[in-house]
Motif scaffolding. Structure first.
Motif, PDB file in Angstrom:
ATOM      1  N   GLU A 168       0.823  -1.219   0.000  1.00 15.69           N
ATOM      2  CA  GLU A 168       0.000   0.000   0.000  1.00 15.69           C
ATOM      3  C   GLU A 168       0.852   1.262   0.000  1.00 15.69           C
ATOM      4  O   GLU A 168       0.442   2.300   0.494  1.00 15.69           O
ATOM      5  CB  GLU A 168      -0.934   0.005   1.216  1.00 15.69           C
ATOM      6  N   GLN A 190      -3.884  -8.505   1.127  1.00 18.43           N
ATOM      7  CA  GLN A 190      -4.538  -8.650  -0.170  1.00 18.43           C
ATOM      8  C   GLN A 190      -3.754  -9.467  -1.195  1.00 18.43           C
ATOM      9  O   GLN A 190      -4.305 -10.337  -1.860  1.00 18.43           O
ATOM     10  CB  GLN A 190      -4.817  -7.260  -0.753  1.00 18.43           C
ATOM     11  N   ARG A 211       0.390   0.409   9.671  1.00 17.75           N
ATOM     12  CA  ARG A 211       0.581   1.589   8.820  1.00 17.75           C
ATOM     13  C   ARG A 211       1.468   2.583   9.558  1.00 17.75           C
ATOM     14  O   ARG A 211       1.097   3.066  10.636  1.00 17.75           O
ATOM     15  CB  ARG A 211      -0.765   2.250   8.506  1.00 17.75           C
ATOM     16  N   GLU A 213       1.838   5.554   9.355  1.00 17.76           N
ATOM     17  CA  GLU A 213       1.354   6.898   9.045  1.00 17.76           C
ATOM     18  C   GLU A 213       1.631   7.797  10.228  1.00 17.76           C
ATOM     19  O   GLU A 213       1.180   7.509  11.333  1.00 17.76           O
ATOM     20  CB  GLU A 213      -0.155   6.863   8.771  1.00 17.76           C
ATOM     21  N   LEU A 221      -4.789   4.415  13.275  1.00 19.72           N
ATOM     22  CA  LEU A 221      -3.947   3.674  14.216  1.00 19.72           C
ATOM     23  C   LEU A 221      -2.746   3.189  13.416  1.00 19.72           C
ATOM     24  O   LEU A 221      -2.820   3.069  12.190  1.00 19.72           O
ATOM     25  CB  LEU A 221      -4.707   2.469  14.767  1.00 19.72           C
ATOM     26  N   GLU A 228     -10.179  -8.738   5.469  1.00 18.72           N
ATOM     27  CA  GLU A 228     -10.078  -8.578   4.016  1.00 18.72           C
ATOM     28  C   GLU A 228     -10.684  -9.782   3.306  1.00 18.72           C
ATOM     29  O   GLU A 228     -10.531 -10.920   3.747  1.00 18.72           O
ATOM     30  CB  GLU A 228      -8.615  -8.409   3.611  1.00 18.72           C
ATOM     31  N   GLU A 357     -14.120   7.069   5.666  1.00 15.49           N
ATOM     32  CA  GLU A 357     -13.921   5.756   5.045  1.00 15.49           C
ATOM     33  C   GLU A 357     -13.896   4.616   6.062  1.00 15.49           C
ATOM     34  O   GLU A 357     -13.109   4.628   7.001  1.00 15.49           O
ATOM     35  CB  GLU A 357     -12.603   5.762   4.259  1.00 15.49           C
ATOM     36  N   LEU A 358     -14.750   3.613   5.826  1.00 13.86           N
ATOM     37  CA  LEU A 358     -14.752   2.416   6.664  1.00 13.86           C
ATOM     38  C   LEU A 358     -14.275   1.196   5.882  1.00 13.86           C
ATOM     39  O   LEU A 358     -13.759   0.233   6.464  1.00 13.86           O
ATOM     40  CB  LEU A 358     -16.157   2.135   7.222  1.00 13.86           C
ATOM     41  N   ARG A 364      -9.646  -5.915  -9.263  1.00 11.41           N
ATOM     42  CA  ARG A 364      -8.195  -5.953  -9.388  1.00 11.41           C
ATOM     43  C   ARG A 364      -7.775  -5.949 -10.852  1.00 11.41           C
ATOM     44  O   ARG A 364      -8.403  -6.616 -11.697  1.00 11.41           O
ATOM     45  CB  ARG A 364      -7.629  -7.212  -8.715  1.00 11.41           C
TER      46      ARG A 364
END
Ligand code: 4AD
Length: 434
Positions: A168, A190, A211, A213, A221, A228, A357-358, A364
């Motif tokens: 990602e 994924q 993540r 971030e 978080l 997924e 966003e949830l 693909r």
């Protein structure tokens, strides 16, 4: 005679309980004594009950030991259940004996402490009623998701967490040294799920995702629970249909099985029961037009930030699918739209009431050249994704999938301001203890 076994605290409130003798054990919520009587509120996982102990019934030394038990100390009680309108819930346990398991040190948590202090004390703060309700609801959410998958014939599989590819975006991956080679904590399962659809067609995984971030927001978080799903032979319409059925199923299940806990947290269960399919859909282009009309300085190609996502659903009680995002701002694996090369067949599901966003979902890309092109554009070396590209060489079929962040979902379902209150030990850029 062997003493009766320990019973759950909720036993005290059963219709036939008055007059029966019980043994209970648990933790002390609060305690006070007056005039030779001790009042203890005892809790276990099933609830709390008032325990009264008289000095003359318990004896001086046991009475004094019990009197000195701190908040959150642990005790066991043997006594008789009585009806008493002055006691919370109308019942109390009149103790014949109180044994101290751990008197406890003074409990550091009490009213009006700062958020930072409470986060430092999280290992103790999780004993609160609110957290107890939260994590019961979280458990039911996971159970409902698994039940939905079983009902829809989707197989649970176990992808790795330690990986050699950042799927990602490398900048947001926690990288580490894997015996001299680059390693990453999984941001998504994924790519592995895509490998597993050839043998199993319909698969899902529930894993922690990581993540890196730096964004300190109330919806990010650095470690979260990620469910997924990957479905072979699935087109865009089928994908959105699956996501909305799953979402509604979980909402209805929570309304049905967790009504009391939801109410105690401030989400009327009827609001979850009212979630109904189909969810409205809006293209990204239409979303941009609407946001511009509302005065947001966005244009086609801008990513939608927290404020923009919020504006799109803040007045709605239903989730909203935003579809067909620009290819350039989305992940490399998304399918380029057939009718517009600038967009991808992707959708984000935005939570009602402005929660953002949830779910992130997409068909693909199945064409190797387009995957390689996008990998190069995002600064990745296609050679390091060779195993993934191999999936397009051996029985490459149309497929689609999505990920839902469990804590993101709960933030909305439980109306929490901050996502960290949906997980017992939140990991954020500034915190990885306790
Ligand atoms: O949109 P994302 O990044 O999509 C993926 O990872 C896909 N590979 C999933 C897939 O198609 N298999 O993340 C999916 C979801 C988001 O919609 C959000 O709910 C959650 O994961 N999420 C986070 N939750 C908490 N903290 C973060 N930093 C999150 N980043 C994403």
């Amino acid at each position: 005679m062997t003493p009766p076994r320990f019973e759950p605290v909720r036993r005290a409130f059963e219709p036939d309980a008055v007059g029966t003798r019980v043994r209970l054990h648990g933790w002390v919520l609060r305690t006070r004594s007056s005039g030779g009587i001790l009042f203890i509120v005892l809790r276990d996982r099933t609830g709390s009950v008032q325990v009264t102990g008289r000095r003359d019934a318990l004896g001086d030394a046991p009475f004094e030991a019990a009197e000195h038990v701190q908040v959150e100390g642990a005790i066991e009680v043997e006594g008789t259940i009585a009806a008493d309108p002055r006691a919370p819930g109308g019942r109390e346990v009149r103790a014949q004996a109180i044994g101290v398991i751990d008197p406890g040190a003074p409990f550091p948590i009490f009213a009006d402490q700062t958020e930072e202090f409470l986060l430092d004390q999280r290992h103790l703060a999780i004993r609160s009623q609110e957290f107890v309700a939260t994590f019961r609801i979280k458990a039911e959410t996971l159970r409902a998701l698994r039940d939905f998958m079983e009902q829809d014939d989707v197989l649970e599989v176990t992808p790795p967490i330690l990986t050699g590819n950042a799927a990602e975006g490398g900048a947001e991956a926690f990288a580490f040294d894997y015996f001299g080679r680059p390693g990453y904590l999984g941001q998504t399962a994924q790519l592995y799920l895509e490998a597993m659809i050839a043998p199993h067609e319909r698969v899902y995984a529930l894993t922690p995702s990581f993540r890196a971030e730096k964004s300190r927001t109330n919806r990010h978080l650095t470690e979260y629970q990620h469910l997924e799903v990957e479905l072979a032979w699935c087109d865009f319409a089928g994908l959105l249909d699956f996501v909305e059925r799953m979402f509604a199923f979980v909402c209805h299940r929570l309304a049905e099985r967790c009504a009391k806990d939801l109410e105690s947290i401030g989400r009327p269960p009827a609001e979850l029961a009212a979630i109904s399919t189909p969810f409205p859909r809006m293209t990204y282009a239409a979303a941009i037009d609407r946001l511009r009309a509302e005065g947001f300085p966005v244009e086609w190609g801008s990513d939608l930030g927290t404020a923009e996502e919020r504006a799109l659903t803040v007045a709605d009680r239903r989730p909203l699918f935003v579809t067909h995002y620009p290819r350039a701002i989305k992940a490399f694996y998304m399918l380029q739209s057939a009718d517009d090369p600038r967009t991808v067949d992707a959708a984000d599901l935005l939570g009602p009431e402005g929660y953002g966003e949830l779910v992130g979902a997409s068909c693909r890309e199945t064409r190797i050249d387009r995957l390689e092109e996008r990998l190069r554009q995002v600064g990745a070396d296609p050679a390091t994704y060779d195993w993934y590209l191999d999936l397009r060489r051996h029985g490459n079929v149309p497929h689609a999938g999505f990920g839902i962040g469990i804590e993101r979902f709960l933030r909305w379902a439980l109306r929490r301001e901050h996502i960290r209150d949906t997980t017992p030990f939140p990991r954020t850029p500034s915190r990885h203890t306790p």
